[in-house]
Design a protein around this motif. Sequence first.
Motif, short mmCIF file in Angstrom:
data_model
loop_
_atom_site.label_atom_id
_atom_site.label_comp_id
_atom_site.label_asym_id
_atom_site.label_seq_id
_atom_site.Cartn_x
_atom_site.Cartn_y
_atom_site.Cartn_z
N GLY A 69 0.83 -1.36 -0.13
CA GLY A 69 0.13 -0.09 -0.02
C GLY A 69 0.69 1.21 0.07
N ALA A 70 2.12 0.89 -0.18
CA ALA A 70 2.98 2.28 -0.33
C ALA A 70 3.33 2.53 -1.97
CB ALA A 70 4.10 2.27 0.64
N THR A 71 4.02 3.84 -2.06
CA THR A 71 4.08 4.08 -3.61
C THR A 71 5.87 4.16 -3.77
OG1 THR A 71 2.42 5.69 -3.35
CG2 THR A 71 3.66 5.71 -5.12
N PRO A 72 6.36 3.18 -4.44
CA PRO A 72 7.89 3.19 -4.50
C PRO A 72 7.93 3.98 -6.22
CG PRO A 72 6.96 1.06 -5.36
CD PRO A 72 5.54 1.80 -4.95
N THR A 73 9.10 4.68 -6.08
CA THR A 73 9.51 5.02 -7.18
C THR A 73 11.11 4.82 -7.54
OG1 THR A 73 9.82 7.34 -6.31
CG2 THR A 73 8.00 7.54 -8.05
N VAL A 74 11.32 4.49 -8.54
CA VAL A 74 12.99 4.16 -8.92
C VAL A 74 13.48 5.19 -10.00
CG1 VAL A 74 14.46 2.56 -9.56
CG2 VAL A 74 12.49 1.93 -8.41
N ARG A 75 14.41 5.90 -9.49
CA ARG A 75 14.85 6.98 -10.46
C ARG A 75 16.69 6.55 -10.49
NH1 ARG A 75 17.66 11.70 -9.71
NH2 ARG A 75 17.42 11.47 -7.53
N GLN A 76 16.95 6.53 -11.97
CA GLN A 76 18.18 6.16 -12.22
C GLN A 76 18.80 7.46 -12.46
OE1 GLN A 76 19.02 3.39 -15.45
NE2 GLN A 76 16.82 2.24 -15.13
N ALA A 77 20.16 7.68 -11.77
CA ALA A 77 20.89 9.14 -12.18
C ALA A 77 22.39 8.54 -12.33
CB ALA A 77 20.92 9.74 -10.64
N GLU A 78 22.76 9.39 -13.14
CA GLU A 78 24.25 9.37 -13.67
C GLU A 78 25.18 9.48 -12.55
OE1 GLU A 78 26.08 8.63 -16.42
OE2 GLU A 78 24.00 7.99 -16.99
N SER A 79 24.77 10.41 -11.58
CA SER A 79 25.77 10.72 -10.38
C SER A 79 25.10 10.89 -9.16
CB SER A 79 26.40 12.10 -10.54
OG SER A 79 27.19 12.59 -9.54
N ILE A 80 25.26 9.97 -8.32
CA ILE A 80 24.63 9.96 -6.87
C ILE A 80 25.90 10.31 -5.83
CG2 ILE A 80 23.57 8.86 -5.09
CD1 ILE A 80 21.87 7.49 -7.28
N ASP A 81 25.53 11.16 -4.88
CA ASP A 81 26.43 11.52 -4.03
C ASP A 81 25.86 10.80 -2.57
OD1 ASP A 81 28.19 12.89 -5.54
OD2 ASP A 81 27.19 14.59 -5.18
N ILE A 82 26.74 9.78 -1.96
CA ILE A 82 26.56 9.45 -0.67
C ILE A 82 27.47 9.79 0.32
CG2 ILE A 82 26.31 7.10 0.49
CD1 ILE A 82 25.59 5.75 -1.52
N THR A 83 26.70 10.83 1.29
CA THR A 83 27.64 11.64 1.91
C THR A 83 27.69 11.05 3.48
OG1 THR A 83 25.73 13.02 2.16
CG2 THR A 83 27.49 13.51 0.46
N ALA A 84 26.38 10.46 3.58
CA ALA A 84 26.29 9.67 5.15
C ALA A 84 27.31 8.97 5.48
CB ALA A 84 25.12 9.14 5.33
N LEU A 85 28.05 9.07 6.63
CA LEU A 85 29.29 8.37 7.20
C LEU A 85 29.24 7.35 8.09
CD1 LEU A 85 32.03 11.19 6.73
CD2 LEU A 85 31.37 9.46 5.11
N HIS A 86 29.83 6.33 8.22
CA HIS A 86 29.61 5.54 9.27
C HIS A 86 30.64 5.42 10.07
CE1 HIS A 86 28.85 1.87 11.49
NE2 HIS A 86 30.00 1.24 11.50
N SER A 87 30.73 5.60 11.42
CA SER A 87 31.73 5.94 12.31
C SER A 87 32.18 4.54 12.74
CB SER A 87 31.52 6.84 13.62
OG SER A 87 30.49 6.32 14.20
N LEU A 88 33.42 4.18 12.47
CA LEU A 88 33.93 2.88 13.02
C LEU A 88 34.36 2.77 14.53
CD1 LEU A 88 36.54 1.99 10.19
CD2 LEU A 88 34.30 1.01 10.73
N GLN A 89 33.97 1.73 15.12
CA GLN A 89 34.49 1.37 16.29
C GLN A 89 35.53 0.39 16.42
OE1 GLN A 89 30.77 0.72 18.16
NE2 GLN A 89 30.59 2.69 19.13
N ALA A 90 36.60 0.47 17.11
CA ALA A 90 37.73 -0.69 17.13
C ALA A 90 37.02 -1.84 17.87
CB ALA A 90 38.85 -0.03 18.28
N PRO A 91 37.33 -2.93 17.21
CA PRO A 91 36.65 -4.21 17.62
C PRO A 91 37.36 -4.48 18.99
CG PRO A 91 38.43 -4.60 15.75
CD PRO A 91 38.07 -3.00 15.88
N ARG A 92 36.47 -5.06 19.76
CA ARG A 92 36.83 -5.48 21.25
C ARG A 92 37.39 -6.78 21.10
NH1 ARG A 92 31.76 -4.73 25.25
NH2 ARG A 92 33.38 -5.62 26.65
N TYR A 93 36.99 -7.74 20.31
CA TYR A 93 37.51 -8.97 20.74
C TYR A 93 38.39 -9.55 19.31
CZ TYR A 93 33.74 -8.83 24.18
OH TYR A 93 33.03 -8.29 25.35
N ALA A 94 37.70 -8.93 18.18
CA ALA A 94 38.59 -9.72 17.20
C ALA A 94 40.02 -8.90 16.88
CB ALA A 94 37.66 -9.08 15.96
N ARG A 95 40.76 -9.78 16.43
CA ARG A 95 42.15 -9.28 16.24
C ARG A 95 42.68 -9.70 15.01
NH1 ARG A 95 40.97 -6.57 19.51
NH2 ARG A 95 41.57 -6.01 21.61
#
Lengths: 266, 110
Positions: A233-259
Amino acid sequence: MSTAPPTPPSPPTRTGPGYGPDDGEGPSSWKRLLRMARPRATRANAFAALLAIALGFAIATQVQQTDQSGLEQLREDELVRILDDVNQEQGRLANDTRELESSRDALLSGASSSSEALKSAQDRLDTLGILTGTSPATGPGIVVTINDPDHKVTSARLLDALQELRDAGAEAVQIGDVRVVASTWFADVDGAIEVSGQRVAQPYSIKAIGDPATMASAMDIPGGVTESVRGDGATPTVRQAESIDITALHSLQAPRYARPVPAPSK
Amino acid sequence: MIPLLGLIGGVLIGLLWGPDVPLVLQPYLPIAVIAALDAVFGAVRAVLDGIFNDKVFVVSFLANVVVAAFIVFLGDQLGVGSQLSTGVVVVLGVRIFSNVASIRRHLFRA
């Protein structure tokens, strides 16, 4: 020369040329010297001046010559010793030259290889930054917008859409203001959707960088994301683009266990 | 006075120009200089003795130089050039010293 040589001016008070030692007549000796020093315009005097010039010139020249070389004054054994010294010095300097040249070559090749290493490390950093979401990314892609005023779309649907995009080769994805990485999670909270704990505002917007045509067709396949969302019941739209900017960043956390496992040394 | 000025001028010319001594003259120039110095000191002494003569000075100067150079040249030809040079320098040095002593007695009565 003049046939009649100019007689030296005899002192007026003292008669005679004064042969022999002048017994205790210092002052008159000075006078005589001064009198002789007076300029006299005779050929002999001019000639004497010429000789004096030549003498001074010779002295200065010889002194400079001695300063310059000095080797001519040395005896044979000294010359042999100096030659030996020079030969030893030459050998030592040749050794130095070889060592310095080899270290220079080493430094030059090291500089080029370290710049190569720096470049490849930078490339790797860029790739990993995009993969882990710590770097902004830009490129061709699609924007999927889901307008869902009635909050019918669940987080599972968004997860399906994300999985579909990844299958279609999406390299960087942003949902709302959240960069999607490996640890991203979805939840339904009070009729809204949270992505990694952050509420996603309506309408949901999914930006994905990848091959636009492939991803768009992946969205539109029968029974795919578009159809399911529309069924909700929602309305999806798909738009193709030549250039998309993804600006959101993910902040990394140092792994506690994995080495990291140390790479086997080559 | 004029010869003294000439001496200074010659030194200045030599310092400013600074030519290389030709190879042929290199063994003889130092000896010739010392011989000329001997002639100069002899001339000063002659002045003080009252027997100075321009012509004698010029001739003795030139003769000293030529003879000293010739002796060294001969020594070189005979293979005893360095020894003979030393001998000439010693003789001329002794003469210069005696001349200077005489001048000193005239001028300072000491």
